[in-house]
Design an enzyme around this catalytic site. Structure first.
Site, PDB file in Angstrom:
ATOM      1  N   HIS A  55      73.326  46.070  10.718  1.00 34.67           N
ATOM      2  CA  HIS A  55      74.359  46.987   9.761  1.00 34.67           C
ATOM      3  C   HIS A  55      74.117  47.007   8.543  1.00 34.67           C
ATOM      4  CE1 HIS A  55      77.662  46.881  13.752  1.00 34.67           C
ATOM      5  NE2 HIS A  55      76.728  47.760  13.494  1.00 34.67           N
ATOM      6  N   ASP A  70      72.957  53.492  14.656  1.00 33.42           N
ATOM      7  CA  ASP A  70      72.446  53.756  13.382  1.00 33.42           C
ATOM      8  C   ASP A  70      73.342  54.557  12.335  1.00 33.42           C
ATOM      9  OD1 ASP A  70      70.632  51.111  13.464  1.00 33.42           O
ATOM     10  OD2 ASP A  70      69.819  52.364  14.719  1.00 33.42           O
TER      11      ASP A  70
END
Ligand code: GDP
Ligand code: IMO
Ligand code: MG
Length: 424
Positions: free
Chosen positions: A42, A14
Site C-alpha cells: 500500500h 492496487d
C-alpha cells in the site's frame, strides 16, 4: 449504534487503498487491517516522500491513532520487523500506536518455501503469487495447524518445531528448498522483537473502542476479484477480501458495519495470472501501464492493464454492500481522445451483465461504451468546480451504471491530489 467503516478494493488489487486510508485517517481514531499479509503493498505519498506498507495499517502516519493488525491477517515477523524498524527510524512511535491480535497467524520461513514449491509444481497454470507464503499460511490456519502471535509466549520452540517438521516433509515430497537456517535465525530474532509490541485480544479492544464512540476504519487488502470465494478462482488470494472479511478478521458483528468505501481505478489492472476480460494487449494497454506506472509495489512485476470493467464492478458493489465509491488515477486518462468502459460481456453470442463462473479464453467478448475524453491535465485541480464537462459526463455515466455515488476522485499519487465531490 456506533459502527465501523470499511474501505476495500473492488478490482484485482492496487486500486490505491493505502493513499485513501491515509487521506481519511484524520477522520478516524482507529485503523485496522483485517485480512491479507505482506502480499499487500500500500503506497502513500506526502511531503515529497513515498512509503510502501505491507502489514502495518496505512493510518500509521497519524500519531494520535490506534492501529490494529487483526486476527484475520497473516504476519511474517521478518518483514514486519523490517517495516516497523523503518518507521521507527523515520520518527514514528510505532510501539505506542500499533497493536497486534493474539490470533493473527504467523508466516513461517517454510511457508515461503512451500509457496515457491507449490507454484513451481503448478507449471504453466501457476497463480503468480507474491511468493510471501500467504496460501500455505492460510492453509495451515484452516487445517488447524497454524501458529498464532499469542503462541510466542509459551512453549513456542516446540510448537514451531512440530509445524516446521510437517512443512519439511511436504517440501521434500515437492522437491522444494528445505534449507531455511538463515531465514530461521532472522525469524527468531523478529519474534523477539515482536514481544515488545502490545499483543492484544483485538476483538475485545475493537468492540470496546466502538462502544466508547471511537471512529474505526477497517482497511482491506487485495481486491474483491481476488477474494477466495468470489474472485476469479483459483487465480485468487487465500483470504476473504470483502466486507464480510472485516467481520471475521476483526471479530465484528455484521450489524456493526457502517459505510463501505469501494475503491476502483478509472481503468483496470491485474498482476499475476488469471482471467481479465478487459485486458488490452495493444499500444493503449502499454500507454496506460507507462502513464500509470503500473508496476507492483512489492514485486516490481508489470501489471496487466485494461479498460474499466463495470460488470465486475457491479458484482463487487453487490458483494460488499458498497455505499460510497472512490475513483482513483483518473489523471492517467487525462490525455486520451476517448475512453472505453465495459458495460456487459458477450459470451457465445449472448449478452450478460453478470460475472460468469468461468471465463474461457476466446469465448468472452467485452461490450464497450465509448466516451469522450476530457483532454485536460487534472493533476493540480483542487475542487469539483474545476472539472471539465467531459469528465463530469464520465462520472455521471459511471454513477448511472453503478448506482452508487462517487464521493472522492483522486488525480495524482500525493495526499494533496484528492478531491472530495460528495458526502464522505
Ligand atoms: P493499494 O495496494 O491499493 O494501496 O495500491 P498500490 O499502492 O499498490 O498502487 C497504487 C499506485 O498508484 C501507487 O503507486 C500510488 O502512489 C499510485 N496512486 C494512487 N492514487 C493515484 C492517482 O490518483 N493518480 C496516480 N497517477 N497515481 C496514484
Ligand atoms: P494490495 O493490497 C494486487 C495477487 C497475486 C496473485 C494472487 C495470489 O497491494 O492491493 P498471493 O501471494 O496472495 O497468494 O497471490 O493475488 N495479489 C495481489 N495483486 N495487489 C495485491 O495487494 C495483491 N495481493 C495478492 O499477484 O495473482
Ligand atoms: Mg498494492
Amino acid at each position: 449504534m456506533n459502527k465501523v467503516d470499511v474501505l476495500l478494493g473492488l478490482q484485482w488489487g492496487d486500486e490505491g487503498k493505502g493513499k485513501v486510508v491515509d487521506v481519511l485517517t484524520p477522520r478516524y481514531d482507529v485503523v485496522a487491517r483485517f485480512q491479507g499479509g505482506p502480499n499487500a503493498g500500500h503506497t502513500l505519498e506526502f511531503e515529497g516522500k513515498k512509503y510502501v506498507l505491507r502489514s502495518i495499517p496505512s493510518g500509521i502516519f497519524q500519531n494520535n491513532n490506534v492501529n490494529i493488525i487483526g486476527n484475520g491477517v497473516v504476519l511474517d515477523p521478518i518483514l514486519f520487523m523490517d517495516e516497523a524498524k523503518a518507521l521507527e527510524q523515520s520518527g514514528t512511535d510505532i510501539k505506542k500506536i500499533l497493536k497486534i491480535s493474539k490470533k493473527t497467524h504467523l508466516i513461517m520461513p517454510t511457508h515461503r518455501r512451500l509457496d515457491a514449491a507449490q507454484e513451481k509444481a503448478k507449471g504453466d497454470s501457476k497463480i503468480g503469487t507474491t511468493g510471501k507464503g500467504i496460501g500455505p499460511t492460510y492453509t495451515d490456519k484452516i487445517s488447524r495447524n497454524g501458529l498464532r502471535v499469542g503462541d510466542i509466549f509459551s512453549n513456542f520452540e516446540q510448537k514451531y518445531a512440530i509445524a516446521k517438521a510437517k512443512h519439511i516433509a511436504t517440501l521434500t515430497q515437492l522437491g522444494g528448498d528445505t534449507d531455511v537456517a538463515e531465514l530461521e535465525a532472522q525469524w527468531m530474532e523478529a519474534i523477539d522483537y515482536m514481544k515488545g509490541f502490545d499483543i492484544i485480544d483485538s476483538e475485545y479492544v475493537v468492540n470496546d473502542l466502538l462502544a466508547q464512540g471511537k471512529r474505526v476504519l477497517c482497511e482491506g487488502a487485495q481486491g474483491t476479484m481476488l477474494d477466495v470465494d468470489f474472485g476469479s478462482y483459483p487465480f485468487v488470494t487465500s483470504s476473504n477480501t470483502i466486507t464480510a472479511g472485516a467481520c471475521t478478521g476483526l471479530g465484528l458483528a455484521p450489524n456493526k458495519i457502517g459505510d463501505v468505501y469501494g475503491i476502483f481505478k478509472a481503468y483496470c489492472t491485474r498482476v499475476g495470472s488469471g482471467p481479465f476480460p478487459t485486458e488490452l494487449f495493444d499500444e493503449t494497454g502499454k500507454l496506460i501501464r507507462d502513464l500509470g506506472h503500473e508496476y507492483g509495489a512489492v514485486t516490481g512485476r508489470e501489471r496487466r492493464c485494461g479498460w474499466v470493467d463495470l460488470v465486475a464492478l457491479r458484482y463487487a458493489i453487490m458483494i460488499n454492500g458498497v455505499t460510497k465509491l472512490i475513483m482513483m488515477k483518473s489523471d492517467v486518462l487525462d490525455g486520451f481522445e476517448t475512453i472505453k468502459a465495459c458495460t456487459a460481456y458477450r459470451i457465445n453470442g449472448q449478452e450478460t451483465r453478470q460475472f460468469p463462473f468461468d471465463v474461457v479464453d476466446g469465448e468472452l467478448e467485452p461490450v464497450y461504451e465509448e466516451l469522450k475524453g476530457w483532454k485536460t491535465d487534472m493533476t493540480s485541480m483542487k475542487s469539483p468546480e474545476q472539472f471539465p464537462a467531459e469528465f463530469n459526463a464520465y462520472i455521471d455515466f459511471l454513477e448511472r451504471e453503478l448506482n452508487v455515488p462517487i464521493c472522492i476522485v483522486s488525480v495524482g499519487p500525493d495526499r494533496s491530489q484528492t478531491i472530495i465531490r460528495g458526502e464522505i
